[in-house]
Design a protein around this motif. Structure first.
Motif, PDB file in Angstrom:
ATOM      1  N   LEU A 284      43.909  34.367  49.515  1.00 51.04           N
ATOM      2  CA  LEU A 284      44.810  33.563  48.699  1.00 51.04           C
ATOM      3  C   LEU A 284      44.321  33.495  47.256  1.00 51.04           C
ATOM      4  N   ALA A 285      43.011  33.330  47.078  1.00 46.76           N
ATOM      5  CA  ALA A 285      42.462  33.279  45.718  1.00 46.76           C
ATOM      6  C   ALA A 285      42.678  34.598  44.992  1.00 46.76           C
ATOM      7  N   TYR A 286      42.532  35.704  45.712  1.00 44.76           N
ATOM      8  CA  TYR A 286      42.749  37.008  45.076  1.00 44.76           C
ATOM      9  C   TYR A 286      44.193  37.148  44.610  1.00 44.76           C
ATOM     10  N   ALA A 287      45.140  36.738  45.455  1.00 45.41           N
ATOM     11  CA  ALA A 287      46.554  36.846  45.077  1.00 45.41           C
ATOM     12  C   ALA A 287      46.861  35.963  43.872  1.00 45.41           C
ATOM     13  N   GLY A 288      46.346  34.727  43.884  1.00 45.51           N
ATOM     14  CA  GLY A 288      46.595  33.840  42.755  1.00 45.51           C
ATOM     15  C   GLY A 288      45.932  34.306  41.475  1.00 45.51           C
ATOM     16  N   TRP A 289      44.720  34.849  41.585  1.00 42.69           N
ATOM     17  CA  TRP A 289      44.008  35.342  40.407  1.00 42.69           C
ATOM     18  C   TRP A 289      44.729  36.529  39.792  1.00 42.69           C
ATOM     19  N   ASP A 290      45.178  37.458  40.631  1.00 41.06           N
ATOM     20  CA  ASP A 290      45.883  38.631  40.115  1.00 41.06           C
ATOM     21  C   ASP A 290      47.184  38.226  39.427  1.00 41.06           C
ATOM     22  N   ARG A 291      47.894  37.289  40.017  1.00 40.09           N
ATOM     23  CA  ARG A 291      49.158  36.867  39.412  1.00 40.09           C
ATOM     24  C   ARG A 291      48.925  36.094  38.124  1.00 40.09           C
ATOM     25  N   LEU A 292      47.882  35.280  38.092  1.00 40.54           N
ATOM     26  CA  LEU A 292      47.586  34.533  36.878  1.00 40.54           C
ATOM     27  C   LEU A 292      47.216  35.470  35.730  1.00 40.54           C
ATOM     28  N   LEU A 293      46.454  36.523  36.023  1.00 40.61           N
ATOM     29  CA  LEU A 293      46.059  37.448  34.967  1.00 40.61           C
ATOM     30  C   LEU A 293      47.254  38.223  34.428  1.00 40.61           C
ATOM     31  N   THR A 294      48.079  38.765  35.327  1.00 43.46           N
ATOM     32  CA  THR A 294      49.168  39.639  34.896  1.00 43.46           C
ATOM     33  C   THR A 294      50.348  38.871  34.315  1.00 43.46           C
ATOM     34  N   ARG A 295      50.649  37.683  34.855  1.00 44.71           N
ATOM     35  CA  ARG A 295      51.838  36.951  34.409  1.00 44.71           C
ATOM     36  C   ARG A 295      51.547  35.929  33.310  1.00 44.71           C
ATOM     37  N   VAL A 296      50.338  35.367  33.296  1.00 44.34           N
ATOM     38  CA  VAL A 296      50.042  34.267  32.379  1.00 44.34           C
ATOM     39  C   VAL A 296      49.050  34.682  31.298  1.00 44.34           C
ATOM     40  N   ALA A 297      47.919  35.271  31.725  1.00 45.14           N
ATOM     41  CA  ALA A 297      46.871  35.598  30.745  1.00 45.14           C
ATOM     42  C   ALA A 297      47.259  36.789  29.874  1.00 45.14           C
ATOM     43  N   LEU A 298      47.858  37.811  30.455  1.00 51.51           N
ATOM     44  CA  LEU A 298      48.161  39.022  29.701  1.00 51.51           C
ATOM     45  C   LEU A 298      49.084  38.766  28.505  1.00 51.51           C
ATOM     46  N   PRO A 510      39.604  48.453  27.804  1.00 46.57           N
ATOM     47  CA  PRO A 510      39.170  47.614  28.917  1.00 46.57           C
ATOM     48  C   PRO A 510      38.681  48.437  30.108  1.00 46.57           C
ATOM     49  N   LEU A 511      37.689  47.899  30.809  1.00 44.62           N
ATOM     50  CA  LEU A 511      37.171  48.610  31.974  1.00 44.62           C
ATOM     51  C   LEU A 511      38.170  48.608  33.120  1.00 44.62           C
ATOM     52  N   PHE A 512      38.945  47.523  33.244  1.00 45.12           N
ATOM     53  CA  PHE A 512      39.897  47.389  34.348  1.00 45.12           C
ATOM     54  C   PHE A 512      41.254  46.968  33.788  1.00 45.12           C
ATOM     55  N   PRO A 513      41.994  47.884  33.169  1.00 42.37           N
ATOM     56  CA  PRO A 513      43.295  47.505  32.605  1.00 42.37           C
ATOM     57  C   PRO A 513      44.226  46.985  33.690  1.00 42.37           C
ATOM     58  N   LEU A 514      44.939  45.905  33.369  1.00 43.68           N
ATOM     59  CA  LEU A 514      45.781  45.262  34.370  1.00 43.68           C
ATOM     60  C   LEU A 514      47.058  46.050  34.638  1.00 43.68           C
ATOM     61  N   GLN A 515      47.648  46.612  33.597  1.00 42.65           N
ATOM     62  CA  GLN A 515      48.934  47.268  33.753  1.00 42.65           C
ATOM     63  C   GLN A 515      48.947  48.566  32.972  1.00 42.65           C
ATOM     64  N   PRO A 516      49.696  49.557  33.453  1.00 43.49           N
ATOM     65  CA  PRO A 516      49.884  50.771  32.645  1.00 43.49           C
ATOM     66  C   PRO A 516      50.741  50.455  31.434  1.00 43.49           C
ATOM     67  N   PRO A 517      50.786  51.336  30.450  1.00 47.54           N
ATOM     68  CA  PRO A 517      51.644  51.099  29.281  1.00 47.54           C
ATOM     69  C   PRO A 517      53.083  50.836  29.686  1.00 47.54           C
ATOM     70  N   ARG A 518      53.694  49.865  29.037  1.00 44.02           N
ATOM     71  CA  ARG A 518      55.066  49.500  29.382  1.00 44.02           C
ATOM     72  C   ARG A 518      56.042  50.586  28.967  1.00 44.02           C
ATOM     73  N   THR A 519      57.038  50.832  29.799  1.00 43.15           N
ATOM     74  CA  THR A 519      58.058  51.819  29.497  1.00 43.15           C
ATOM     75  C   THR A 519      59.028  51.249  28.468  1.00 43.15           C
ATOM     76  N   GLY A 520      59.839  52.141  27.899  1.00 38.84           N
ATOM     77  CA  GLY A 520      60.825  51.698  26.925  1.00 38.84           C
ATOM     78  C   GLY A 520      61.822  50.726  27.520  1.00 38.84           C
ATOM     79  N   ARG A 521      62.182  50.927  28.765  1.00 43.23           N
ATOM     80  CA  ARG A 521      63.125  50.016  29.429  1.00 43.23           C
ATOM     81  C   ARG A 521      62.524  48.621  29.553  1.00 43.23           C
ATOM     82  N   GLU A 522      61.269  48.545  29.951  1.00 42.56           N
ATOM     83  CA  GLU A 522      60.620  47.241  30.073  1.00 42.56           C
ATOM     84  C   GLU A 522      60.493  46.554  28.713  1.00 42.56           C
TER      85      GLU A 522
END
Length: 598
Positions: A284-298, A510-522
């Motif tokens: 559960l902590a892993y799921a919450g941490w991943d979501r917090l980084l990608t949706r909130v921190a990024l 970054p050593l561990f990039p969270l997301q690949p480069p965003r596409t033009g659509r995104e």
């Protein structure tokens, strides 16, 4: 596999690794041994003659070259710095209860206690050997200095740590565990990890690990050389080290499996029932941490701000998840128990240091706060990050429209045709494309050329939308290229708190990039959504908000507008503004009114 069986497998595989090391040494000494035999035979009168004399000189020269090469390889392997995970060191005086818990756990398991404790901004825990002299802490100065988390280190502490580092590895703990888990759960999760100090103390296993880490470090040294002379000089070292690593690979993997099996079996006797519940909390902590980084921190990192309480945000995110998800609703009942972060003297300072390190590892931000890299509290997040992000994206969208020469053709409204309005964006995405001049057969359209230039093979919808997406991609790329890198600042942290000496190259962050480069659509969807949110804030009284699971959100009358995304996608993909226009009428948003931009 029992404790003894696992330990026996680990020891046998360690001996196999050491035999490979001995064979490599024997191969290096073989020409020297042959030369000694030939020279001894000549001195005793047994191997005489011109042919034997020539063989002695050839063998002696070859032995000298091989011994010199072996000495160079051995020197590089011995002096190369093994990789060390970037962590936040925790001084004992700043976490007495945590150190006591770990030592008590080691006593119950009958293994040596870890020499030190450090935190990593990730959901994982492990033991890390830092006995290499390059990992030793700097000598103590004549004055008191801050080490770890605001802890005053006495003059003899540096020597004490160097002595302890030779006995057992460092325990690295995932910082989200300390905030989300209770004290009993943390002890249960750490039991198998701490139990690994027992096999690690065996001399054969320790020697085998040092040999493998030295080879790995030598390969890294050879690969990191940039000059042609040094690269050519160390090419042979890298080849030999890779050859030995391939020979040791299977044995080293089996050795580590044996160590893990022995540690897991030994830990069965400690908090076995609680460990099952604790493992659920790990997931559960892993799921919450991943979501917090990608949706909130990024989003904050991209705006030049870094949330200073990420670990506390994990608790808020997982509490919100348990409120929404029936499968997790029982997890909030444990929040009344003592959290593991209470084992720290100043958890806020530790959280701040771990948050800064997370931004560096996952986003590549600077190592220290600055004018363009400031911390942000959760209370300030909506105004400092969400509002600024939307208005910055809206301003970029209108700059690209200006660059494309887009003007509003309708004159039914009195405001400036080129004013930053939502109507201008919607009108551009919905107006049919004017016929283009005839092109030569095989010539690419402007949208296809833009896709080729920016590498975006995901179609947006209309040709106008594709051109706008390509322009946004180019603008974002220019801004990112012009942004200052984080490698120009020292790796020190806040008020004496910071990660261990940086073992990485700033050019690889970054050593561990969270997301690949965003596409033009995104990018186009994000910018149009930002424009809609700006119009809602300026004309309908909406406010920016923070959703712990989904990140930036728009609040209308205190309620989150969760149905906006699909309507924006319909506009940019199908060119149909009807769903978005209906939503605007319902919420009272005026698309023809100019909005405030950054």
């Amino acid at each position: 596999m029992g404790v003894e069986a696992g330990a026996q497998v680990a020891r046998s595989r360690a001996l196999a690794v050491l035999r490979i090391r001995s064979r490599a040494l024997a191969v290096a000494l073989l020409p020297a041994a042959a030369a000694v035999v030939l020279w001894a035979g000549g001195s005793t009168g047994h191997l005489v003659g011109g042919g034997w004399h020539l063989a002695r000189w050839i063998t002696g020269g070859a032995a000298l070259v091989v011994l010199l090469a072996a000495a160079v390889i051995a020197l590089v392997v011995a002096r190369a710095r093994p990789a060390m995970s970037p962590t936040v060191p925790i001084a004992e005086e700043s976490a007495l209860d945590l150190y006591h818990l770990v030592r008590d756990l080691a006593d119950r398991l009958g293994v040596p206690a870890p020499s030190a404790i450090a935190l990593t901004p990730d959901c994982d825990s492990w033991l890390e050997d830092r006995t290499h002299r390059a990992h030793a802490p700097p000598p103590a100065e004549d004055r008191d200095e801050i080490s770890g988390v605001r802890g005053l280190r006495p003059p003899f502490q540096g020597q004490r740590r160097r002595t302890a580092a030779t006995a057992s590895p460092v325990l690295v703990i995932g910082s989200p565990f300390l905030w989300w888990m209770r004290v009993g759960e943390l002890r249960a999760v750490l039991a198998p990890v701490v139990a690994g100090t027992g096999p690690s103390a065996h001399p054969d296993i320790a020697a085998a690990r040092r040999f493998v880490r030295g080879l790995d470090a030598a390969v890294a040294v050879a690969a990191s050389q940039r000059g042609p002379v040094s690269r050519a000089a160390l090419a042979g070292v890298g080849w030999v080290a890779r050859l030995l690593l391939r020979s040791c690979r299977v044995h080293a993997a089996e050795m580590e499996r044996g160590v893990a099996a022995a540690a897991a079996e030994r830990a069965q006797a400690v908090d076995y029932g609680l460990r099952i519940v604790a493992q659920e909390q790990v997931g559960l902590a892993y799921a919450g941490w991943d979501r917090l980084l990608t949706r909130v921190a990024l989003p904050a990192w991209r705006m030049g701000r870094w949330p200073a309480r990420l670990d506390a945000g994990v608790v808020a995110a997982l509490t919100e998840l348990s409120r929404r998800d029936r499968l997790a609703e029982g997890f909030t009942s444990r929040l009344g128990e003592r959290p593991a972060c209470d084992l720290l003297e100043e958890p806020g300072v530790v959280d701040e240091a771990a948050s800064l390190l997370a931004a560096r590892l996952f986003h590549g931000g600077p190592a220290e706060p600055g004018p363009d890299w400031a911390p942000v509290d959760w209370q300030e997040y909506p105004e400092e990050v969400v509002d600024r992000k939307w208005r910055t994206d809206a301003a970029r969208l209108h700059r690209v429209l200006d660059a494309l020469g887009v003007h509003r053709t309708s004159t039914s409204t009195p405001h400036d045709p080129d004013a930053p309005t939502l109507y201008r964006v919607m009108n551009h995405l919905t107006t049919p494309q004017t016929p283009q001049k005839p092109q030569m057969p095989g010539a690419a359209t402007p949208a296809e050329s833009a896709q080729d230039e920016y590498g975006d093979d995901e179609p947006v919808g209309s040709e106008r939308g594709e051109a706008l997406a390509a322009g946004l991609s180019a603008e974002v790329a220019r801004e990112e290229a012009a942004a200052p890198t984080g490698g120009q600042q020292s790796p020190a942290g806040l008020t004496g708190q910071g990660p261990d000496t940086a073992p990485w190259d700033d050019g690889t962050l970054p050593l561990f990039p969270l997301q690949p480069p965003r596409t033009g659509r995104e990018l186009l969807a994000d910018h149009v959504t930002a424009m809609v949110c700006c119009a809602a804030m300026d004309t309908a009284g909406a406010t920016p908000g923070l959703d712990w699971l989904d990140g930036p959100s728009l609040l209308l009358n205190g309620e989150r507008a969760a149905d906006l995304g699909p309507k924006v996608l319909t506009l940019i993909e199908a060119g149909d503004p009807a769903p978005l226009e209906a939503w605007l009428r319902t919420t009272g948003v005026r698309p023809e009114k100019p909005v405030r931009l950054v």
